[in-house]
Design a protein around this motif. Structure first.
Motif, PDB file in Angstrom:
ATOM      1  N   ALA A 141      16.165   1.836   5.342  1.00  0.00           N
ATOM      2  CA  ALA A 141      16.967   0.693   6.212  1.00  0.00           C
ATOM      3  C   ALA A 141      16.344   0.825   7.871  1.00  0.00           C
ATOM      4  N   LYS A 142      16.108   2.177   8.252  1.00  0.00           N
ATOM      5  CA  LYS A 142      15.330   2.298   9.673  1.00  0.00           C
ATOM      6  C   LYS A 142      13.663   1.852   9.368  1.00  0.00           C
ATOM      7  N   GLU A 143      13.228   2.215   8.407  1.00  0.00           N
ATOM      8  CA  GLU A 143      11.936   1.955   8.137  1.00  0.00           C
ATOM      9  C   GLU A 143      11.683   0.527   8.307  1.00  0.00           C
ATOM     10  N   LEU A 144      12.515  -0.217   7.434  1.00  0.00           N
ATOM     11  CA  LEU A 144      12.286  -1.679   7.224  1.00  0.00           C
ATOM     12  C   LEU A 144      12.720  -2.344   8.735  1.00  0.00           C
ATOM     13  N   LEU A 145      13.571  -2.055   9.601  1.00  0.00           N
ATOM     14  CA  LEU A 145      13.764  -2.375  11.045  1.00  0.00           C
ATOM     15  C   LEU A 145      12.743  -2.230  11.694  1.00  0.00           C
ATOM     16  N   HIS A 146      11.835  -1.061  11.582  1.00  0.00           N
ATOM     17  CA  HIS A 146      10.793  -0.800  12.491  1.00  0.00           C
ATOM     18  C   HIS A 146       9.748  -1.708  11.892  1.00  0.00           C
TER      19      HIS A 146
ATOM     20  N   GLY B 205      -3.539  -5.025  17.541  1.00  0.00           N
ATOM     21  CA  GLY B 205      -3.449  -5.243  16.192  1.00  0.00           C
ATOM     22  C   GLY B 205      -3.658  -4.163  15.404  1.00  0.00           C
ATOM     23  N   ASP B 206      -4.741  -3.397  15.721  1.00  0.00           N
ATOM     24  CA  ASP B 206      -4.824  -2.112  14.650  1.00  0.00           C
ATOM     25  C   ASP B 206      -3.754  -0.939  14.706  1.00  0.00           C
ATOM     26  N   SER B 207      -3.400  -0.883  15.752  1.00  0.00           N
ATOM     27  CA  SER B 207      -2.133   0.062  15.884  1.00  0.00           C
ATOM     28  C   SER B 207      -1.083  -0.577  15.125  1.00  0.00           C
ATOM     29  N   LEU B 208      -0.719  -1.777  15.060  1.00  0.00           N
ATOM     30  CA  LEU B 208       0.407  -2.410  14.462  1.00  0.00           C
ATOM     31  C   LEU B 208       0.222  -2.375  13.103  1.00  0.00           C
ATOM     32  N   MET B 209      -1.046  -2.637  12.640  1.00  0.00           N
ATOM     33  CA  MET B 209      -1.659  -2.717  11.015  1.00  0.00           C
ATOM     34  C   MET B 209      -1.341  -1.186  10.509  1.00  0.00           C
ATOM     35  N   MET B 210      -1.791  -0.394  11.378  1.00  0.00           N
ATOM     36  CA  MET B 210      -1.717   1.187  10.681  1.00  0.00           C
ATOM     37  C   MET B 210      -0.103   1.570  10.563  1.00  0.00           C
ATOM     38  N   LYS B 211       0.621   1.108  11.683  1.00  0.00           N
ATOM     39  CA  LYS B 211       1.930   1.475  11.633  1.00  0.00           C
ATOM     40  C   LYS B 211       2.574   0.839  10.523  1.00  0.00           C
TER      41      LYS B 211
ATOM     42  N   ALA C 212       4.988   1.166   4.891  1.00  0.00           N
ATOM     43  CA  ALA C 212       5.106   0.739   3.736  1.00  0.00           C
ATOM     44  C   ALA C 212       4.909   2.110   2.805  1.00  0.00           C
ATOM     45  N   ASN C 213       3.915   2.707   3.135  1.00  0.00           N
ATOM     46  CA  ASN C 213       4.093   4.151   2.310  1.00  0.00           C
ATOM     47  C   ASN C 213       5.353   4.678   2.016  1.00  0.00           C
ATOM     48  N   ARG C 214       5.901   4.746   3.202  1.00  0.00           N
ATOM     49  CA  ARG C 214       7.396   5.632   3.131  1.00  0.00           C
ATOM     50  C   ARG C 214       8.265   4.829   2.337  1.00  0.00           C
TER      51      ARG C 214
ATOM     52  N   ALA D  23      -0.782  -2.990   2.076  1.00  0.00           N
ATOM     53  CA  ALA D  23      -0.775  -2.390   3.787  1.00  0.00           C
ATOM     54  C   ALA D  23      -1.223  -1.051   3.769  1.00  0.00           C
ATOM     55  N   VAL D  24      -0.963  -0.171   2.713  1.00  0.00           N
ATOM     56  CA  VAL D  24      -1.416   1.144   2.942  1.00  0.00           C
ATOM     57  C   VAL D  24      -3.105   1.309   3.055  1.00  0.00           C
ATOM     58  N   ALA D  25      -3.661   0.298   1.984  1.00  0.00           N
ATOM     59  CA  ALA D  25      -5.203   0.269   1.870  1.00  0.00           C
ATOM     60  C   ALA D  25      -5.602  -0.446   3.288  1.00  0.00           C
ATOM     61  N   ASN D  26      -5.010  -1.331   3.765  1.00  0.00           N
ATOM     62  CA  ASN D  26      -5.308  -1.968   5.136  1.00  0.00           C
ATOM     63  C   ASN D  26      -5.405  -0.790   6.073  1.00  0.00           C
ATOM     64  N   ARG D  27      -4.248  -0.024   6.158  1.00  0.00           N
ATOM     65  CA  ARG D  27      -4.358   1.102   7.131  1.00  0.00           C
ATOM     66  C   ARG D  27      -5.497   1.911   7.083  1.00  0.00           C
TER      67      ARG D  27
END
Length: 115
Positions: free
Chosen positions: A6-11, A40-46, A51-53, A70-74
Motif C-alpha cells: 500500500a505504501k509503495e502504491l501511494l508513492h 522526468g528521468d528521476s520519476l521514471m526510475m522511481k 514496480a519491481n517491489r 516500468a522496470v525495463a524503462n528504469r
C-alpha cells in the motif's frame, strides 16, 4: 493488500502526480529544460523501482499496466548517454497518464489499507 505494498502504491500515486506537473508544462518546455528532463528521468526510475517491489509483493497489475515495462524503462533511463528525449516525452505524456488511470482502484485500496 499488505501495508508495504500500500505504501509503495501511494508513492507511485504521488510520483504520477508529479509527472502530470511536467506534462502540463508541455513538450516544448520539457525538451528545452534539462532540469525538467532530469526530473522526468528521476520519476521514471522511481516508478521502475517501485514496480519491481510491488510485483515482488504479488500485487497484480491492472489491465494496461505491466510492472516489467516500468522496470525495463528504469534500466533504459540508466543509459544516460543514449536517452531519446522524444521517447521519454511519449512515456511521460502518454503511457504514464494511462497507467495512472488504470491504477486508480489500487490507489484507493492502498489508501484504505493505510487508514
Amino acid at each position: 493488500m499488505d501495508r508495504k505494498a500500500a505504501k509503495e502504491l501511494l508513492h507511485v500515486q504521488g510520483w504520477l502526480e508529479r509527472v502530470d506537473e511536467i506534462i502540463q508544462r508541455g513538450q516544448d518546455a520539457y525538451l528545452a529544460d534539462d532540469l525538467l528532463q532530469e526530473a522526468g528521468d528521476s520519476l521514471m526510475m522511481k516508478l521502475g523501482e517501485a514496480a519491481n517491489r510491488i510485483s515482488r509483493r504479488d500485487v497484480l497489475a491492472p489491465e494496461g499496466v505491466e510492472w516489467a515495462l516500468a522496470v525495463a524503462n528504469r534500466n533504459f533511463i540508466h543509459q544516460y548517454d543514449e536517452i531519446d528525449r522524444d521517447l521519454t516525452w511519449l512515456t511521460l505524456s502518454r503511457d504514464l497518464p494511462a497507467w495512472r488511470a488504470s491504477l486508480e482502484p489500487l490507489f484507493a485500496e492502498a489508501a484504505a489499507t493505510i487508514l
